[in-house]
Design an enzyme around this catalytic site. Sequence first.
Site, mmCIF file in Angstrom:
data_model
loop_
_atom_site.group_PDB
_atom_site.id
_atom_site.type_symbol
_atom_site.label_atom_id
_atom_site.label_comp_id
_atom_site.label_asym_id
_atom_site.label_seq_id
_atom_site.Cartn_x
_atom_site.Cartn_y
_atom_site.Cartn_z
ATOM 1 N N LYS A 1 11.029 -26.803 -22.629
ATOM 2 C CA LYS A 1 10.731 -27.216 -24.011
ATOM 3 C C LYS A 1 9.619 -26.359 -24.604
ATOM 4 O O LYS A 1 8.482 -26.381 -24.142
ATOM 5 C CB LYS A 1 10.284 -28.676 -24.072
ATOM 6 C CG LYS A 1 10.210 -29.140 -25.532
ATOM 7 C CD LYS A 1 9.484 -30.440 -25.720
ATOM 8 C CE LYS A 1 8.036 -30.280 -26.072
ATOM 9 N NZ LYS A 1 7.771 -29.582 -27.337
ATOM 10 N N GLY B 1 -0.665 -26.391 -21.405
ATOM 11 C CA GLY B 1 -1.031 -27.045 -22.667
ATOM 12 C C GLY B 1 -2.408 -27.660 -22.555
ATOM 13 O O GLY B 1 -3.242 -27.200 -21.765
ATOM 14 N N SER B 2 -2.621 -28.707 -23.316
ATOM 15 C CA SER B 2 -3.968 -29.282 -23.384
ATOM 16 C C SER B 2 -4.274 -30.120 -22.139
ATOM 17 O O SER B 2 -3.371 -30.657 -21.490
ATOM 18 C CB SER B 2 -4.076 -30.159 -24.628
ATOM 19 O OG SER B 2 -3.144 -31.213 -24.532
ATOM 20 N N THR B 3 -5.560 -30.251 -21.865
ATOM 21 C CA THR B 3 -5.992 -31.058 -20.714
ATOM 22 C C THR B 3 -5.593 -32.518 -20.916
ATOM 23 O O THR B 3 -5.186 -33.194 -19.967
ATOM 24 C CB THR B 3 -7.513 -30.894 -20.516
ATOM 25 O OG1 THR B 3 -7.753 -29.515 -20.209
ATOM 26 C CG2 THR B 3 -8.035 -31.740 -19.384
ATOM 27 N N GLY C 1 -2.020 -32.852 -20.033
ATOM 28 C CA GLY C 1 -1.934 -32.621 -18.584
ATOM 29 C C GLY C 1 -2.259 -33.887 -17.808
ATOM 30 O O GLY C 1 -1.589 -34.233 -16.819
ATOM 31 N N GLU D 1 -1.355 -25.883 -16.145
ATOM 32 C CA GLU D 1 -2.282 -24.848 -16.614
ATOM 33 C C GLU D 1 -2.842 -25.351 -17.930
ATOM 34 O O GLU D 1 -2.131 -25.433 -18.927
ATOM 35 C CB GLU D 1 -1.523 -23.516 -16.761
ATOM 36 C CG GLU D 1 -2.441 -22.318 -16.730
ATOM 37 C CD GLU D 1 -2.683 -21.764 -18.117
ATOM 38 O OE1 GLU D 1 -3.756 -22.094 -18.680
ATOM 39 O OE2 GLU D 1 -1.832 -21.028 -18.621
ATOM 40 N N CYS E 1 -5.934 -19.782 -23.861
ATOM 41 C CA CYS E 1 -6.654 -20.774 -23.052
ATOM 42 C C CYS E 1 -7.764 -20.106 -22.240
ATOM 43 O O CYS E 1 -8.745 -20.741 -21.880
ATOM 44 C CB CYS E 1 -5.727 -21.583 -22.174
ATOM 45 S SG CYS E 1 -4.330 -20.661 -21.598
ATOM 46 N N GLU F 1 -13.176 -27.325 -25.589
ATOM 47 C CA GLU F 1 -12.284 -26.229 -25.973
ATOM 48 C C GLU F 1 -11.966 -26.316 -27.467
ATOM 49 O O GLU F 1 -11.616 -27.370 -27.977
ATOM 50 C CB GLU F 1 -10.982 -26.306 -25.165
ATOM 51 C CG GLU F 1 -10.103 -25.103 -25.432
ATOM 52 C CD GLU F 1 -8.824 -25.099 -24.605
ATOM 53 O OE1 GLU F 1 -8.149 -26.126 -24.552
ATOM 54 O OE2 GLU F 1 -8.520 -24.037 -24.034
HETATM 55 P P1 ADP Z 1 -1.818 -27.950 -27.714
HETATM 56 O O1 ADP Z 1 -3.043 -28.763 -27.938
HETATM 57 O O2 ADP Z 1 -2.042 -26.613 -27.174
HETATM 58 O O3 ADP Z 1 -0.816 -28.049 -28.831
HETATM 59 P P2 ADP Z 1 -0.330 -29.849 -26.213
HETATM 60 O O4 ADP Z 1 -0.715 -30.215 -24.839
HETATM 61 O O5 ADP Z 1 -0.445 -30.879 -27.278
HETATM 62 O O6 ADP Z 1 -1.147 -28.555 -26.487
HETATM 63 O O7 ADP Z 1 1.156 -29.284 -26.264
HETATM 64 C C1 ADP Z 1 1.682 -28.431 -25.299
HETATM 65 C C2 ADP Z 1 3.127 -28.795 -25.096
HETATM 66 O O8 ADP Z 1 3.212 -30.118 -24.570
HETATM 67 C C3 ADP Z 1 3.958 -28.806 -26.371
HETATM 68 O O9 ADP Z 1 5.239 -28.294 -26.075
HETATM 69 C C4 ADP Z 1 4.015 -30.281 -26.725
HETATM 70 O O10 ADP Z 1 5.134 -30.633 -27.505
HETATM 71 C C5 ADP Z 1 4.093 -30.913 -25.352
HETATM 72 N N1 ADP Z 1 3.641 -32.307 -25.282
HETATM 73 C C6 ADP Z 1 2.812 -32.965 -26.117
HETATM 74 N N2 ADP Z 1 2.628 -34.240 -25.701
HETATM 75 C C7 ADP Z 1 3.358 -34.386 -24.565
HETATM 76 C C8 ADP Z 1 3.585 -35.463 -23.640
HETATM 77 N N3 ADP Z 1 3.004 -36.664 -23.779
HETATM 78 N N4 ADP Z 1 4.374 -35.234 -22.571
HETATM 79 C C9 ADP Z 1 4.954 -34.031 -22.373
HETATM 80 N N5 ADP Z 1 4.798 -33.003 -23.211
HETATM 81 C C10 ADP Z 1 4.012 -33.156 -24.285
#
Ligand code: ADP
Length: 489
Positions: A194, A246-248, A251, A268, A302, A399
């Site tokens: 995704k 993606g974001s902590t 994660g 990561e 990141c 961050e």
């Molecule tokens: P950023 O702050 O860099 O946008 P996110 O962690 O919000 O990072 O998003 C990174 C990815 O994770 C995107 O593809 C987003 O759609 C997806 N994402 C956001 N929320 C969730 C979740 N609860 N479970 C799985 N994937 C998610």
Amino acid sequence: MTKTINPLAFNAAFKYAPAPESKTHIQLKPRYDLFINGKFTAPSSGKHFDSINPANELKIAEIAEANEKDVDMAVKAAKTAYEKVWSKMAPKERGKYLFRIARMIQEQARELAVIESLDGGKPIRESRDIDIPLVAAHFFYYAGWADKLDYAYPNKKPVSLGVAGQIIPWNFPLLMAAWKIAPALACGNTVVLKPAETTSLTALKLAEIIQESGLPEGVVNIVTGFGNTGAAIVNHPGINKIAFTGSTDVGKIIQKSIAGTNKKCTLELGGKAANIIFEDAPIDQAVEGIINGIYFNQGHVCCAGSRLFVQESVYDMVIRILKDRMETLIVGDPMDKNTDIGAINSKNQLDTIRKYIKYGKEDGAEMFQPSCEVPNKGFWCRPTLFMNASQSHRIVQEEIFGPVLAVQTFRTVDEVIEKANNTPFGLSAGVWTDKGSKIFNLTSKLRAGVIWANTYNKFDPTSPFGGYKESGFGREGGLHGLGAYLNFN
Ligand code: ADP
């Protein structure tokens, strides 16, 4: 003695003429469906959302929103492809597909670079010279490993895991897809990937390449959508491994969701990298590295060098050169080949960056921004420098993911190690010094997964990347990146 020029006089004397990259050769459909089992398939909800160009807020295309039903179809397709075709195929044959995809990416490199910059806002120079060549390099690199896993792990009997669920962010859209798909496939797994909701287009172009390459149906499935689409992948019982960048915060949600299952996981996550300049460093070169580390690509990295530590004795000189260099940075049209800093990826991200700039001022740091013009329409942020920042400031601890640099000083090596390690993150760091012994000392004591010495933000498919602490766990890239997609009997 370092010679400097007056940057304002320089800018006035050498105005670059516009040098826009052509967009005539790109092919985009007005609407994209989900890529499931080798075919573009309409989402079962019938819903699509807009992907916009952050440099002018105009719609580029409509993207399908996948729900749980669509994700279930994608996982089932991946499972069938895994069991019936991909895991049974001779590794050498799997490698051939990856080589073919790598070559097709090279052939379409210019088109992919243009789409990446249109959809994500990053300067064309970056997508053309860094992102897309690295995408092809990752496919080439892992293609080479496909039939050599037994040599990579002698006597360990490596076996594939099954279906990998892969969720990626918006800062390096196609590169993150390559980081995830190439090693997974080389190891014999199939995938459901995704992309991020603001930057799905190049992943969908990759789906077209994959379709054209003749890769067996269902080996790669690409489902687009928002956080709940990602969550549906994470929670699907047919998934054997989650790879997330993606974001902590997300994660942590993912880790909780898969607790108690036997899904493997690599995360990561965020970073707050320290870039450290010692008094014996080549200062001009170091400043260029600092600029590259935080301002190019709008700080949307990141591993961005968002904290700068300067040894006290050279502080005044470093700040002077840094400010002068910031005055010469070109902020604007991502499609222009002279642009250094493009558009912020989304309105949401711009709001976050602005919030942190406000925090920086409220907390008492001294702000500097160059006098450059920024366009009226679209999402823009001038490169921002905060001096006299301190360890407790929010701009130092959290961050930001934007072109915002917080500067602190230090006197001794021990002091800077202590300060640099004092964040919840541990993804990357940079050290600038003429002394090799200092580099070795610091690299062994800084708690960061990647440490660059006298350079910054250099990537290569052969070297592992990943973090400590809240920056996540597991490594991608290199041999380590293969191990993350294998079990050992
Ligand atoms: P950023 O702050 O860099 O946008 P996110 O962690 O919000 O990072 O998003 C990174 C990815 O994770 C995107 O593809 C987003 O759609 C997806 N994402 C956001 N929320 C969730 C979740 N609860 N479970 C799985 N994937 C998610």
